[in-house]
Design an enzyme around this catalytic site. Structure first.
Site, PDB file in Angstrom:
ATOM      1  N   THR A   1      27.739  22.422  55.052  1.00 49.95           N
ATOM      2  CA  THR A   1      27.210  21.259  55.767  1.00 49.95           C
ATOM      3  C   THR A   1      28.105  21.038  56.976  1.00 49.95           C
ATOM      4  O   THR A   1      29.336  21.087  56.877  1.00 49.95           O
ATOM      5  CB  THR A   1      27.153  19.980  54.895  1.00 49.95           C
ATOM      6  OG1 THR A   1      28.421  19.747  54.287  1.00 49.95           O
ATOM      7  CG2 THR A   1      26.090  20.098  53.815  1.00 49.95           C
ATOM      8  N   ALA A   2      27.469  20.831  58.116  1.00 46.59           N
ATOM      9  CA  ALA A   2      28.190  20.774  59.384  1.00 46.59           C
ATOM     10  C   ALA A   2      29.043  19.518  59.497  1.00 46.59           C
ATOM     11  O   ALA A   2      28.799  18.519  58.825  1.00 46.59           O
ATOM     12  CB  ALA A   2      27.170  20.808  60.526  1.00 46.59           C
TER      13      ALA A   2
ATOM     14  N   SER B   1      30.472  25.971  57.290  1.00 44.88           N
ATOM     15  CA  SER B   1      29.479  25.967  58.367  1.00 44.88           C
ATOM     16  C   SER B   1      30.070  26.510  59.667  1.00 44.88           C
ATOM     17  O   SER B   1      31.232  26.252  59.986  1.00 44.88           O
ATOM     18  CB  SER B   1      29.001  24.527  58.600  1.00 44.88           C
ATOM     19  OG  SER B   1      28.223  24.459  59.787  1.00 44.88           O
TER      20      SER B   1
ATOM     21  N   THR C   1      22.110  32.036  58.276  1.00 46.16           N
ATOM     22  CA  THR C   1      21.030  31.037  58.193  1.00 46.16           C
ATOM     23  C   THR C   1      19.858  31.505  59.045  1.00 46.16           C
ATOM     24  O   THR C   1      20.007  31.756  60.240  1.00 46.16           O
ATOM     25  CB  THR C   1      21.541  29.662  58.646  1.00 46.16           C
ATOM     26  OG1 THR C   1      22.610  29.290  57.768  1.00 46.16           O
ATOM     27  CG2 THR C   1      20.435  28.615  58.592  1.00 46.16           C
TER      28      THR C   1
ATOM     29  N   LYS D   1      20.186  32.991  54.174  1.00 41.46           N
ATOM     30  CA  LYS D   1      20.057  31.603  53.710  1.00 41.46           C
ATOM     31  C   LYS D   1      18.829  30.984  54.361  1.00 41.46           C
ATOM     32  O   LYS D   1      18.773  30.863  55.594  1.00 41.46           O
ATOM     33  CB  LYS D   1      21.308  30.812  54.108  1.00 41.46           C
ATOM     34  CG  LYS D   1      21.250  29.323  53.793  1.00 41.46           C
ATOM     35  CD  LYS D   1      22.564  28.639  54.169  1.00 41.46           C
ATOM     36  CE  LYS D   1      22.603  27.184  53.748  1.00 41.46           C
ATOM     37  NZ  LYS D   1      21.707  26.325  54.517  1.00 41.46           N
TER      38      LYS D   1
ATOM     39  N   SER E   1      16.316  28.432  50.085  1.00 39.40           N
ATOM     40  CA  SER E   1      16.749  27.138  50.622  1.00 39.40           C
ATOM     41  C   SER E   1      15.718  26.643  51.612  1.00 39.40           C
ATOM     42  O   SER E   1      15.129  27.440  52.357  1.00 39.40           O
ATOM     43  CB  SER E   1      18.094  27.325  51.344  1.00 39.40           C
ATOM     44  OG  SER E   1      18.450  26.160  52.075  1.00 39.40           O
TER      45      SER E   1
ATOM     46  N   HIS F   1      16.863  24.245  53.602  1.00 38.69           N
ATOM     47  CA  HIS F   1      17.828  23.565  54.464  1.00 38.69           C
ATOM     48  C   HIS F   1      17.919  22.075  54.101  1.00 38.69           C
ATOM     49  O   HIS F   1      18.042  21.223  54.976  1.00 38.69           O
ATOM     50  CB  HIS F   1      17.417  23.749  55.934  1.00 38.69           C
ATOM     51  CG  HIS F   1      18.572  23.819  56.894  1.00 38.69           C
ATOM     52  ND1 HIS F   1      18.893  24.950  57.598  1.00 38.69           N
ATOM     53  CD2 HIS F   1      19.487  22.884  57.287  1.00 38.69           C
ATOM     54  CE1 HIS F   1      19.938  24.713  58.375  1.00 38.69           C
ATOM     55  NE2 HIS F   1      20.325  23.470  58.204  1.00 38.69           N
TER      56      HIS F   1
ATOM     57  N   ASP G   1      19.482  26.462  46.695  1.00 40.26           N
ATOM     58  CA  ASP G   1      20.041  25.137  46.957  1.00 40.26           C
ATOM     59  C   ASP G   1      18.909  24.163  47.224  1.00 40.26           C
ATOM     60  O   ASP G   1      17.750  24.552  47.399  1.00 40.26           O
ATOM     61  CB  ASP G   1      21.089  25.136  48.084  1.00 40.26           C
ATOM     62  CG  ASP G   1      20.519  25.261  49.500  1.00 40.26           C
ATOM     63  OD1 ASP G   1      19.325  24.957  49.731  1.00 40.26           O
ATOM     64  OD2 ASP G   1      21.283  25.661  50.390  1.00 40.26           O
ATOM     65  N   GLY G   2      19.245  22.854  47.218  1.00 36.25           N
ATOM     66  CA  GLY G   2      18.257  21.819  47.478  1.00 36.25           C
ATOM     67  C   GLY G   2      18.050  20.943  46.258  1.00 36.25           C
ATOM     68  O   GLY G   2      17.438  21.367  45.275  1.00 36.25           O
TER      69      GLY G   2
ATOM     70  N   ARG H   1      24.564  17.737  50.083  1.00 39.32           N
ATOM     71  CA  ARG H   1      24.856  16.314  50.312  1.00 39.32           C
ATOM     72  C   ARG H   1      25.837  15.700  49.309  1.00 39.32           C
ATOM     73  O   ARG H   1      26.690  14.914  49.718  1.00 39.32           O
ATOM     74  CB  ARG H   1      23.566  15.506  50.319  1.00 39.32           C
ATOM     75  CG  ARG H   1      22.684  15.788  51.526  1.00 39.32           C
ATOM     76  CD  ARG H   1      21.425  14.963  51.442  1.00 39.32           C
ATOM     77  NE  ARG H   1      20.460  15.351  52.429  1.00 39.32           N
ATOM     78  CZ  ARG H   1      19.588  16.338  52.262  1.00 39.32           C
ATOM     79  NH1 ARG H   1      19.555  17.045  51.149  1.00 39.32           N
ATOM     80  NH2 ARG H   1      18.722  16.620  53.218  1.00 39.32           N
TER      81      ARG H   1
HETATM   82  C1  FNR Z   1      23.118  20.956  56.121  1.00 38.24           C
HETATM   83  N1  FNR Z   1      22.750  22.292  55.927  1.00 38.24           N
HETATM   84  C2  FNR Z   1      23.297  23.266  56.745  1.00 38.24           C
HETATM   85  N2  FNR Z   1      22.938  24.566  56.565  1.00 38.24           N
HETATM   86  C3  FNR Z   1      23.477  25.541  57.340  1.00 38.24           C
HETATM   87  O1  FNR Z   1      23.150  26.712  57.148  1.00 38.24           O
HETATM   88  N3  FNR Z   1      24.404  25.227  58.294  1.00 38.24           N
HETATM   89  C4  FNR Z   1      24.807  23.951  58.535  1.00 38.24           C
HETATM   90  O2  FNR Z   1      25.640  23.709  59.387  1.00 38.24           O
HETATM   91  C5  FNR Z   1      24.216  22.926  57.756  1.00 38.24           C
HETATM   92  N4  FNR Z   1      24.549  21.621  57.956  1.00 38.24           N
HETATM   93  C6  FNR Z   1      24.021  20.635  57.165  1.00 38.24           C
HETATM   94  C7  FNR Z   1      24.413  19.308  57.375  1.00 38.24           C
HETATM   95  C8  FNR Z   1      23.931  18.312  56.539  1.00 38.24           C
HETATM   96  C9  FNR Z   1      24.365  16.902  56.793  1.00 38.24           C
HETATM   97  C10 FNR Z   1      23.050  18.642  55.479  1.00 38.24           C
HETATM   98  C11 FNR Z   1      22.538  17.584  54.547  1.00 38.24           C
HETATM   99  C12 FNR Z   1      22.643  19.945  55.289  1.00 38.24           C
HETATM  100  C13 FNR Z   1      21.897  22.672  54.772  1.00 38.24           C
HETATM  101  C14 FNR Z   1      22.768  22.905  53.535  1.00 38.24           C
HETATM  102  O3  FNR Z   1      23.516  24.088  53.668  1.00 38.24           O
HETATM  103  C15 FNR Z   1      21.919  23.051  52.260  1.00 38.24           C
HETATM  104  O4  FNR Z   1      20.923  24.002  52.472  1.00 38.24           O
HETATM  105  C16 FNR Z   1      21.302  21.739  51.779  1.00 38.24           C
HETATM  106  O5  FNR Z   1      22.106  20.638  52.114  1.00 38.24           O
HETATM  107  C17 FNR Z   1      21.102  21.784  50.272  1.00 38.24           C
HETATM  108  O6  FNR Z   1      20.412  20.664  49.826  1.00 38.24           O
HETATM  109  P1  FNR Z   1      21.118  19.364  49.144  1.00 38.24           P
HETATM  110  O7  FNR Z   1      22.085  19.838  48.082  1.00 38.24           O
HETATM  111  O8  FNR Z   1      21.795  18.641  50.252  1.00 38.24           O
HETATM  112  O9  FNR Z   1      19.940  18.642  48.592  1.00 38.24           O
END
Ligand code: FNR
Length: 374
Positions: free
Chosen positions: A85-86, A113, A165, A242, A264, A266, A297-298, A321
């Site tokens: 997550t960024a 990330s 991704t 991903k 995923s 996302h 994921d998710g 999250r």
């Molecule tokens: C993400 N996700 C994400 N994915 C990715 O490949 N690069 C990234 O920089 C980000 N950044 C990001 C920021 C935030 C705030 C969220 C909520 C999500 C997606 C993340 O890797 C993942 O796929 C999901 O967050 C999984 O779902 P849950 O566990 O949040 O429900």
């Protein structure tokens, strides 16, 4: 901290909502048009664990239950890893460094990330310089040399896999971010880059979501299967895609020689109206037919969610999250607590389902609720 009886993250989400600035909390919310996308979390609630199957699942001496496994060549304490997550320093001042330390303490892997607010090298050091398991999430930039430099830096810093991704040629329309004109607070930047145009630290992004503007300027929407082959040729690390949701794409990915597929959507933040990942997992697993690992994921929020995903064929799952909520509430300690809760919940779920090790988790453990009403 956690209220007994509550879902692992429900209480920390409420707390995070209280401690985070509105625009930051909003930026983590499901997005496109949230109500439909919120369903991705609910998918787990439509499967019921079924312990009454043909082979004995009770009286199996579950006095010791082992949640550990090997993923992409790395030994992990559990099949629950941290998704990229960024910009984690928006959630807590220690950001990605806290997450890396927490993952190392809990014995699991962290996917960093490309858009982290801590650099590849800083996170490697926080993760124990090789003693923790780190994987790099990659976005492909229009500038291919820049993308490759991220891969080289990750290799040199001891990261053990690249998660490419593939669902973000453009950023999904995230209305809250548009309304909030989302951008990074001025003291933060995407630390892997120095130029303001790449580090997401330009003064203004107009009236749009700053991140959407950033993506349209920097990220390459021409990304195609040729780039997957290009990446495979250019790194010795395992490459995992991903953001796959269809059996056709999964087959093509395997044909390209990928080492894994992360099912995923996302976090329901890209195309609105896509299925919950749990609902397409079986199709993907069938299409892949054991030729590479499949991850999911998710919406994974409890130990029983993990068990369900594994029963349907995932090798391991990732959580996004909940980690941000843990970070927002209590930094490193919050993420450690979260990961340990997942481990404890998974161990208990396995024991009650009669599984002493992950190799005993099979599709016989789950039934769709519909199957019962027939
Ligand atoms: C993400 N996700 C994400 N994915 C990715 O490949 N690069 C990234 O920089 C980000 N950044 C990001 C920021 C935030 C705030 C969220 C909520 C999500 C997606 C993340 O890797 C993942 O796929 C999901 O967050 C999984 O779902 P849950 O566990 O949040 O429900």
């Amino acid at each position: 901290s956690h209220v007994p009886g509550e879902c692992v993250s429900a209480t920390s989400e409420d707390q995070a909502r209280k401690v985070l600035p509105k625009a930051v909390y909003d930026s983590t919310a499901p997005a496109p048009t949230s109500t439909h996308s919120a369903r991705h979390v609910d998918a787990f609630n439509s499967l019921v664990l079924c312990t009454v199957v043909s082979l004995p699942r009770v009286l199996r001496n579950v006095s010791s239950v082992d949640t550990s496994l090997t993923v992409l060549g790395q030994r992990l304490s559990m099949p629950v890893c941290v998704a990229s997550t960024a910009m984690q320093r928006m959630a807590h001042a220690d950001g990605e460094l806290a997450t890396a330390r927490a993952c190392r303490a809990a014995g699991t892997a962290m996917m960093l990330s490309s858009w982290a607010t801590s650099s590849i090298e800083e996170v490697s050091e926080a993760g124990g310089g090789g003693s923790g398991v780190l994987w790099m999430q990659l976005y492909i930039y229009k500038d291919r040399e820049l993308s490759l430099s991220l891969v080289r830096r990750a290799e040199q810093a001891g990261y053990q896999a690249i998660f490419l991704t593939v669902d973000t040629p453009y950023l999904g329309r995230r209305w809250d971010d548009v309304r909030n004109r989302f951008k990074l607070p001025s003291h933060l930047s995407m630390s892997n880059f120095s130029a303001p145009s790449l580090s997401f630290s330009e003064g203004s992004y107009g009236a749009d979501s700053g991140l959407a503007v950033y993506v349209s300027k920097a990220i390459d929407p021409s990304l195609s299967w040729d780039d997957v082959l290009w990446l495979k040729r250019n790194t010795h690390l395992p490459v995992i895609l991903k953001g796959i949701l269809s059996a056709e794409d999964a087959r093509q990915a395997v044909d390209c020689g990928v080492d894994g597929i992360l099912v995923s959507n996302h976090g329901a933040r890209q195309l609105d109206g896509v299925p919950a990942t749990l609902d397409v997992l079986c199709e993907v697993v069938q299409a892949v037919a054991g030729r590479c690992d499949v991850f999911l994921d998710g919406g994974v929020r409890r130990g029983t969610d993990v068990l369900k995903a594994l029963a349907l064929g995932a090798k391991a799952v990732f959580i996004g999250r909940p980690v941000l909520w843990g970070l927002a509430c209590q930094g490193e300690e919050g993420v450690v607590e979260l990961l340990n809760l997942f481990k404890d919940e998974l161990r208990l779920a396995m024991a009650l389902a009669g599984c002493r090790s992950l190799s005993e988790v099979s599709t016989a453990l789950v039934r769709r609720r519909d199957d019962f009403s027939r």
